[in-house]
Design a protein around this motif. Structure first.
Motif, short mmCIF file in Angstrom:
data_model
loop_
_atom_site.label_atom_id
_atom_site.label_comp_id
_atom_site.label_asym_id
_atom_site.label_seq_id
_atom_site.Cartn_x
_atom_site.Cartn_y
_atom_site.Cartn_z
N LEU A 60 0.94 -1.32 0.09
CA LEU A 60 0.21 0.12 0.20
C LEU A 60 0.89 1.40 0.04
CD1 LEU A 60 -2.93 1.03 0.12
CD2 LEU A 60 -2.80 1.17 2.55
N GLU A 61 1.79 1.20 0.78
CA GLU A 61 2.79 2.19 0.83
C GLU A 61 3.64 2.74 -0.57
OE1 GLU A 61 5.51 3.51 4.07
OE2 GLU A 61 4.76 1.62 4.84
N ALA A 62 3.98 1.39 -1.23
CA ALA A 62 4.61 1.51 -2.57
C ALA A 62 3.50 2.07 -3.56
CB ALA A 62 5.29 0.01 -2.80
N TRP A 63 2.50 1.86 -3.41
CA TRP A 63 1.40 2.21 -4.32
C TRP A 63 0.97 3.51 -4.03
CZ3 TRP A 63 -4.12 2.64 -3.75
CH2 TRP A 63 -4.79 2.76 -5.02
N ARG A 64 0.87 4.20 -3.15
CA ARG A 64 0.46 5.25 -2.79
C ARG A 64 1.59 6.44 -2.98
NH1 ARG A 64 -2.92 5.62 2.70
NH2 ARG A 64 -3.51 7.61 1.68
N SER A 65 2.91 6.18 -2.60
CA SER A 65 3.89 7.12 -2.71
C SER A 65 5.25 6.18 -2.43
CB SER A 65 3.94 8.12 -1.81
OG SER A 65 4.24 7.89 -0.50
N PRO A 66 5.91 5.72 -3.65
CA PRO A 66 7.12 4.81 -3.61
C PRO A 66 8.27 5.76 -3.32
CG PRO A 66 6.34 5.26 -5.85
CD PRO A 66 5.14 5.68 -5.10
N GLU A 67 8.17 7.18 -3.43
CA GLU A 67 9.40 7.80 -3.08
C GLU A 67 9.33 8.27 -1.76
OE1 GLU A 67 5.95 10.45 -4.17
OE2 GLU A 67 7.07 9.13 -5.73
N ASP A 68 8.38 8.17 -0.84
CA ASP A 68 8.45 8.37 0.55
C ASP A 68 7.95 7.15 1.43
OD1 ASP A 68 8.45 10.18 2.89
OD2 ASP A 68 6.51 10.92 2.56
N MET A 69 8.40 6.01 1.37
CA MET A 69 8.34 5.06 2.29
C MET A 69 8.87 4.96 3.65
SD MET A 69 8.16 2.22 -0.55
CE MET A 69 7.55 0.91 0.53
N THR A 70 8.31 4.68 4.55
CA THR A 70 8.85 4.32 5.98
C THR A 70 9.13 2.80 6.28
OG1 THR A 70 6.48 4.15 6.73
CG2 THR A 70 7.36 6.35 6.62
N LEU A 71 8.43 1.99 5.79
CA LEU A 71 8.81 0.57 6.02
C LEU A 71 8.48 0.29 7.59
CD1 LEU A 71 11.54 0.23 3.54
CD2 LEU A 71 9.64 -0.48 3.28
N GLY A 72 7.66 0.85 8.35
CA GLY A 72 7.63 0.47 9.65
C GLY A 72 6.90 -0.90 9.86
N MET A 73 6.12 -1.22 9.11
CA MET A 73 5.60 -2.52 9.16
C MET A 73 6.60 -3.73 8.83
SD MET A 73 2.63 -2.50 10.41
CE MET A 73 2.41 -4.17 10.40
N VAL A 74 7.62 -3.33 8.12
CA VAL A 74 8.50 -4.54 7.89
C VAL A 74 9.38 -4.70 9.22
CG1 VAL A 74 10.72 -4.85 6.87
CG2 VAL A 74 8.89 -3.85 5.59
N VAL A 75 9.36 -3.64 9.90
CA VAL A 75 10.11 -3.76 11.20
C VAL A 75 9.26 -4.67 12.16
CG1 VAL A 75 11.12 -2.39 13.30
CG2 VAL A 75 11.65 -1.74 10.88
N VAL A 76 7.99 -4.05 12.33
CA VAL A 76 7.14 -4.60 13.08
C VAL A 76 6.89 -6.15 12.87
CG1 VAL A 76 4.75 -4.78 14.05
CG2 VAL A 76 5.83 -2.59 13.55
N GLY A 77 6.79 -6.59 11.30
CA GLY A 77 6.61 -7.95 11.35
C GLY A 77 7.88 -8.83 11.56
N SER A 78 8.95 -8.26 11.45
CA SER A 78 10.29 -8.77 11.86
C SER A 78 10.44 -8.90 13.28
CB SER A 78 11.43 -8.05 11.37
OG SER A 78 11.41 -7.95 9.85
N VAL A 79 9.97 -8.07 14.10
CA VAL A 79 10.20 -8.08 15.61
C VAL A 79 8.98 -9.25 16.07
CG1 VAL A 79 9.16 -6.99 17.70
CG2 VAL A 79 10.60 -6.09 16.12
N VAL A 80 7.89 -9.40 15.38
CA VAL A 80 6.86 -10.39 15.80
C VAL A 80 7.49 -11.95 15.13
CG1 VAL A 80 4.87 -11.54 15.09
CG2 VAL A 80 5.08 -8.95 15.47
N ALA A 81 8.28 -12.08 14.12
CA ALA A 81 8.81 -13.18 13.59
C ALA A 81 10.13 -13.65 14.56
CB ALA A 81 9.23 -13.02 12.10
N GLY A 82 10.69 -12.56 14.84
CA GLY A 82 11.91 -12.94 15.92
C GLY A 82 11.49 -13.32 17.20
N TYR A 83 10.44 -12.73 17.62
CA TYR A 83 9.57 -13.22 19.00
C TYR A 83 9.19 -14.50 18.88
CZ TYR A 83 6.71 -13.21 23.01
OH TYR A 83 6.11 -13.61 24.22
N LEU A 84 8.46 -14.77 17.84
CA LEU A 84 7.67 -16.14 17.70
C LEU A 84 8.73 -17.20 17.67
CD1 LEU A 84 4.83 -15.38 15.51
CD2 LEU A 84 4.73 -15.94 18.01
N VAL A 85 9.87 -17.09 17.03
CA VAL A 85 10.95 -18.16 16.55
C VAL A 85 11.48 -18.38 17.94
CG1 VAL A 85 12.85 -16.96 15.77
CG2 VAL A 85 12.18 -19.19 14.72
N LYS A 86 11.97 -17.24 18.59
CA LYS A 86 12.82 -17.61 19.83
C LYS A 86 11.82 -18.24 20.86
CE LYS A 86 16.52 -16.03 20.71
NZ LYS A 86 17.69 -16.84 20.53
#
Length: 146
Positions: free
Chosen positions: A29-55
């Protein structure tokens, strides 16, 4: 090994896909709406969740976060397709177009490295949170946590 449909996958990939698929629609959704101004915050949240679950299962949170970051951040590369199509259409000498294409591909590589680094750091943080909550140990012989 975990069986997902006809595929067999490891526990790390299972949780990396959980975290990555969690972030994927928001990144798209971020890439579709404004690809030049992306924050990628949900990538960090998803990685935190994945790290927590696997640990919690005794896995490696850094590697899982890296994989979740790459899966969840893949739509961030969507803006590069416009550049790849624009470089050959600009009336320039052939060598200039080749250099332009190599530069666009280099930017894509740097973006992938950034996604991997942010994902691995976030996954490590999720693993640290799991350890602080008492889930850092190995899985016992019955397959359950503690």
């Amino acid at each position: 090994m975990v069986r997902i449909g006809p595929l067999q996958t490891t526990v790390m990939w299972k949780y990396a896909l959980v975290g990555g698929v969690l972030a994927l629609p928001f990144t798209a959704l971020e890439a579709w709406r404004s690809p030049e101004d992306m924050t990628l915050g949900m990538v960090v949240v998803g990685s935190v969740v994945a790290g927590y679950l696997v640990k919690r299962r005794g896995g490696k949170s850094t590697a899982t976060g890296l994989r979740a970051g790459l899966v969840g951040g893949f739509p961030a590369l969507w803006g590069l397709h416009e550049l790849l199509w624009a470089v050959p259409t600009v009336p320039n000498p052939l060598w200039f177009r080749i250099v332009g294409g190599v530069m666009v591909l280099s930017v894509g590589g740097v973006m992938l490295v950034a996604l991997a680094v942010f994902g691995s750091i976030a996954g490590r943080f999720g693993g640290w949170v799991a350890e602080r909550r008492g889930h850092g140990g190995a899985v016992d012989a019955t397959g359950s946590d503690r």
